[in-house]
Enzyme design. Structure first.
Site, mmCIF file in Angstrom:
data_model
loop_
_atom_site.group_PDB
_atom_site.id
_atom_site.type_symbol
_atom_site.label_atom_id
_atom_site.label_comp_id
_atom_site.label_asym_id
_atom_site.label_seq_id
_atom_site.Cartn_x
_atom_site.Cartn_y
_atom_site.Cartn_z
ATOM 1 N N CYS A 185 13.973 17.802 24.873
ATOM 2 C CA CYS A 185 14.165 18.915 23.705
ATOM 3 C C CYS A 185 15.130 19.566 23.216
ATOM 4 O O CYS A 185 15.125 20.161 22.208
ATOM 5 C CB CYS A 185 12.862 20.419 23.836
ATOM 6 S SG CYS A 185 11.385 19.605 24.454
ATOM 7 N N CYS A 208 2.657 30.087 23.697
ATOM 8 C CA CYS A 208 3.175 28.178 23.945
ATOM 9 C C CYS A 208 3.391 28.072 22.470
ATOM 10 O O CYS A 208 3.342 28.476 21.331
ATOM 11 C CB CYS A 208 2.159 27.490 23.799
ATOM 12 S SG CYS A 208 1.210 27.948 25.646
ATOM 13 N N SER A 209 4.236 27.490 22.691
ATOM 14 C CA SER A 209 4.932 27.036 21.100
ATOM 15 C C SER A 209 3.968 25.843 20.967
ATOM 16 O O SER A 209 2.964 25.375 21.781
ATOM 17 C CB SER A 209 6.578 26.334 21.758
ATOM 18 O OG SER A 209 6.565 25.175 22.411
ATOM 19 N N HIS A 252 7.831 23.282 17.233
ATOM 20 C CA HIS A 252 8.605 22.519 18.397
ATOM 21 C C HIS A 252 8.436 21.079 17.708
ATOM 22 O O HIS A 252 7.683 20.913 18.981
ATOM 23 C CB HIS A 252 8.449 23.704 19.122
ATOM 24 C CG HIS A 252 9.300 22.821 20.056
ATOM 25 N ND1 HIS A 252 10.348 22.635 20.391
ATOM 26 C CD2 HIS A 252 9.456 22.870 21.739
ATOM 27 C CE1 HIS A 252 11.083 21.918 21.430
ATOM 28 N NE2 HIS A 252 10.462 22.244 22.467
HETATM 29 N N1 CAA Z 1 -11.900 28.542 27.743
HETATM 30 C C1 CAA Z 1 -10.970 27.730 28.175
HETATM 31 N N2 CAA Z 1 -10.177 26.969 28.016
HETATM 32 C C2 CAA Z 1 -10.117 26.426 26.929
HETATM 33 C C3 CAA Z 1 -10.319 27.069 25.784
HETATM 34 C C4 CAA Z 1 -11.699 27.860 26.595
HETATM 35 N N3 CAA Z 1 -12.234 29.182 24.855
HETATM 36 N N4 CAA Z 1 -10.223 26.429 24.195
HETATM 37 C C5 CAA Z 1 -9.206 25.255 24.643
HETATM 38 N N5 CAA Z 1 -9.632 25.474 26.216
HETATM 39 C C6 CAA Z 1 -8.574 24.869 26.750
HETATM 40 C C7 CAA Z 1 -9.327 23.228 26.698
HETATM 41 O O1 CAA Z 1 -9.379 22.813 27.881
HETATM 42 C C8 CAA Z 1 -8.048 22.851 25.302
HETATM 43 O O2 CAA Z 1 -8.014 20.846 26.841
HETATM 44 P P1 CAA Z 1 -9.330 19.530 25.995
HETATM 45 O O3 CAA Z 1 -8.342 19.687 24.423
HETATM 46 O O4 CAA Z 1 -8.734 18.440 26.695
HETATM 47 O O5 CAA Z 1 -10.647 20.490 25.529
HETATM 48 C C9 CAA Z 1 -7.275 22.865 25.636
HETATM 49 O O6 CAA Z 1 -7.417 23.689 26.028
HETATM 50 C C10 CAA Z 1 -6.059 23.451 24.204
HETATM 51 O O7 CAA Z 1 -7.015 23.521 23.369
HETATM 52 P P2 CAA Z 1 -7.214 23.100 21.839
HETATM 53 O O8 CAA Z 1 -6.745 21.610 21.570
HETATM 54 O O9 CAA Z 1 -8.065 23.848 21.384
HETATM 55 O O10 CAA Z 1 -5.737 23.653 21.422
HETATM 56 P P3 CAA Z 1 -4.223 23.302 20.791
HETATM 57 O O11 CAA Z 1 -4.155 21.822 20.459
HETATM 58 O O12 CAA Z 1 -4.434 24.491 19.699
HETATM 59 O O13 CAA Z 1 -2.740 23.824 21.203
HETATM 60 C C11 CAA Z 1 -1.852 24.283 23.389
HETATM 61 C C12 CAA Z 1 -2.663 24.822 21.883
HETATM 62 C C13 CAA Z 1 -2.516 23.412 24.763
HETATM 63 C C14 CAA Z 1 -1.119 25.616 23.940
HETATM 64 C C15 CAA Z 1 -0.658 23.520 22.802
HETATM 65 O O14 CAA Z 1 0.220 23.985 21.296
HETATM 66 C C16 CAA Z 1 -0.091 23.461 23.285
HETATM 67 O O15 CAA Z 1 0.728 22.248 24.375
HETATM 68 N N6 CAA Z 1 1.950 23.617 23.306
HETATM 69 C C17 CAA Z 1 2.703 24.000 23.910
HETATM 70 C C18 CAA Z 1 3.619 22.689 23.519
HETATM 71 C C19 CAA Z 1 4.548 22.026 24.826
HETATM 72 O O16 CAA Z 1 4.746 21.896 25.993
HETATM 73 N N7 CAA Z 1 5.922 22.246 24.164
HETATM 74 C C20 CAA Z 1 7.177 21.410 25.177
HETATM 75 C C21 CAA Z 1 7.578 22.843 24.972
HETATM 76 S S1 CAA Z 1 8.923 22.488 27.026
HETATM 77 C C22 CAA Z 1 9.694 22.316 25.707
HETATM 78 O O17 CAA Z 1 10.810 22.575 24.651
HETATM 79 C C23 CAA Z 1 11.301 21.433 26.874
HETATM 80 C C24 CAA Z 1 11.047 19.975 27.115
HETATM 81 O O18 CAA Z 1 11.498 19.284 27.543
HETATM 82 C C25 CAA Z 1 10.146 19.111 26.962
#
Ligand code: CAA
Length: 420
Positions: free
Chosen positions: A105, A239-240, A366
């Site tokens: 990142c 989360c980002s 991000h």
């Molecule tokens: N109850 C329980 N679990 C739930 C739920 C609920 N009501 N709703 C969703 N979930 C769970 C599910 O398990 C779902 O997984 P599946 O798709 O396998 O079912 C999971 O949450 C994700 O849900 P969504 O797909 O609906 O979520 P989303 O697409 O809106 O994503 C997020 C949300 C997972 C937080 C995503 O925004 C994310 O991964 N953000 C972080 C990104 C990240 O990590 N970037 C890197 C940063 S680290 C950095 O900067 C340094 C580097 O060098 C990498």
């Protein structure tokens, strides 16, 4: 480092950052769903270069070198070798030496370091692009790709969402040591979304976040980690975003500025920078971003400033806890006191030292390879007064960035000064 030959940002461009939740991202329910596709990595690169060159009247024949920050083109888009993609994305760049820079990142920040150092080696006009597309797969699969920025063999198993879990591990330790609460962390999300709501380029431009929503786990804001020890320490609002987008800057020497015909008031000086890397998978202190602290200290010392001189900061809030820890690593707050700084309002858009006024990684989004370039572009944009609804209402002379790769493994920090 303090560049021996002064180096300047002469121009910048940003595409909108888009993904799930942004109105111009084509997903189920969008009128163009099934009719049009979202832009590809190549599209984002082509768009940002076109904007950079055409909107700023930059003559491409003056560019002597090009760098592109990108983390995972092979995984998300089956595309590597992005130096040559720069030349394909805009054929006016054909023939110029271009290469990709990868530092997770921090890829964009390291691209900027490459450009400053190219200027030190004698070049006068250098292009830096940062770009990433991550929406080609579901978030859970993407989390596995992003886990390549951890020590995959030893850290991948912490959770399907590896990076969220690594930072939740820090949140847990910090809460246990300093008594931080979920509601405290929620204040960071609220600030990020409120700023993004004023920024039309932001992924979360139209998504609202209240303190109660962010502070409480719910169906719309679940705790997504399966690791039982970390589950309660991270909600989606911490989360980002999984964003697509690109950013670009031109970095030039004084001679380069003359060639480009850029007046001083169109420029921001890259006064100094810090660039540090520590071993993958070997975090010594969960309570502190040591690498960020070293990089920011190097940048500030070599730039002859202290944290109190910074009027605007762009910090790497890949998760809410990271923004808090950045305050402490840079020296804006004492250890354990980051939350007091946030609560004081000083880091809000209207505060004495706004942090991430465009929404940061949580609100603006991000696209990982773009983030370090976007941070520098954002400081430029605030200094030049072009941020519209999220413009800081006072003159900014000194800004600082901190762009983090992995779990505080590589950090680039820049000190920027407005040329008035
Ligand atoms: N109850 C329980 N679990 C739930 C739920 C609920 N009501 N709703 C969703 N979930 C769970 C599910 O398990 C779902 O997984 P599946 O798709 O396998 O079912 C999971 O949450 C994700 O849900 P969504 O797909 O609906 O979520 P989303 O697409 O809106 O994503 C997020 C949300 C997972 C937080 C995503 O925004 C994310 O991964 N953000 C972080 C990104 C990240 O990590 N970037 C890197 C940063 S680290 C950095 O900067 C340094 C580097 O060098 C990498």
């Amino acid at each position: 480092m303090r560049p021996a030959r002064p180096a300047f940002i002469a121009a910048q461009a940003l595409t909108p950052f888009i993904g799930k939740g942004s109105p111009n991202f084509i997903a189920k329910g969008h009128p163009d769903y099934g009719v049009k596709e979202n832009p590809t990595l190549e599209d984002h690169i082509a768009t940002v270069i076109r904007q950079l060159l055409d909107d700023n009247g930059i003559d491409p024949s003056l560019i002597q070198r090009g760098y592109i920050g990108n983390f995972a083109g092979e995984l998300f888009s089956s595309q590597g070798f992005l130096g040559a993609m720069l030349a394909r994305a805009d054929e006016r760049l054909a023939g110029i030496g271009c290469a990709r820079v990868e530092a997770a990142c921090a890829s964009g920040g390291v691209g900027i370091v490459g450009a400053i150092e190219a200027v030190q080696a004698g070049l006068d006009v250098v292009l830096v692009v940062g770009a990433e597309v991550q929406t080609t797969v579901r978030a859970r699969e993407g989390a596995n790709y992003l886990a390549r920025a951890a020590h995959y063999a030893s850290e991948r198993s912490i959770d399907d969402f590896t990076f969220p879990a690594l930072l939740a591990r820090r949140a847990k330790a910090y809460k246990e040591t300093y008594g931080l609460t979920d509601r405290d962390l929620a204040h960071f999300s609220v600030k990020a979304y409120a700023n993004a709501n004023r920024n039309p380029l932001a992924h979360m431009h139209t998504v609202k976040m209240t303190l109660d929503q962010a502070a409480t786990a719910s169906d719309s804001n679940p705790n997504i980690l399966q690791n039982p020890e970390l589950h309660e320490h991270l909600r989606v609002s911490d989360c980002s975003q999984v964003s697509d987008g690109a950013a670009a800057v031109i970095i030039a020497s004084e001679t380069g500025l003359e060639r480009l015909g850029r007046a001083p008031q169109d420029c921001v000086q890259l006064k100094s920078y810090g660039f540090c890397t520590n071993p993958l998978g070997q975090v010594n202190d969960l309570l502190r971003l040591d690498t960020a602290a070293s990089a920011a200290a190097e940048a500030m010392q070599d730039g002859g400033i202290t944290p109190q001189d910074v009027q605007l900061a762009e910090v790497h809030d890949c998760f809410t806890i990271a923004e808090l820890m950045m305050y402490e690593a840079i020296g804006f707050a004492e250890p354990g006191k980051g939350i007091d700084l946030l609560r004081s309002g000083d880091t809000s858009l209207e505060g004495s030292m706004p942090v991430n006024p465009g929404g940061g990684l949580v609100g603006f989004g991000h696209p990982v390879g773009a983030t370090g370039v976007k941070q520098a572009a954002e400081v430029y944009r605030q200094m030049k007064g072009v941020c519209g609804d999220y413009q800081i209402q006072k003159d900014i002379h000194t800004g600082l960035t901190a762009n983090m790769g992995g779990d505080d493994r590589t950090v680039v920090s820049l000190v920027l000064e407005n040329v008035e």
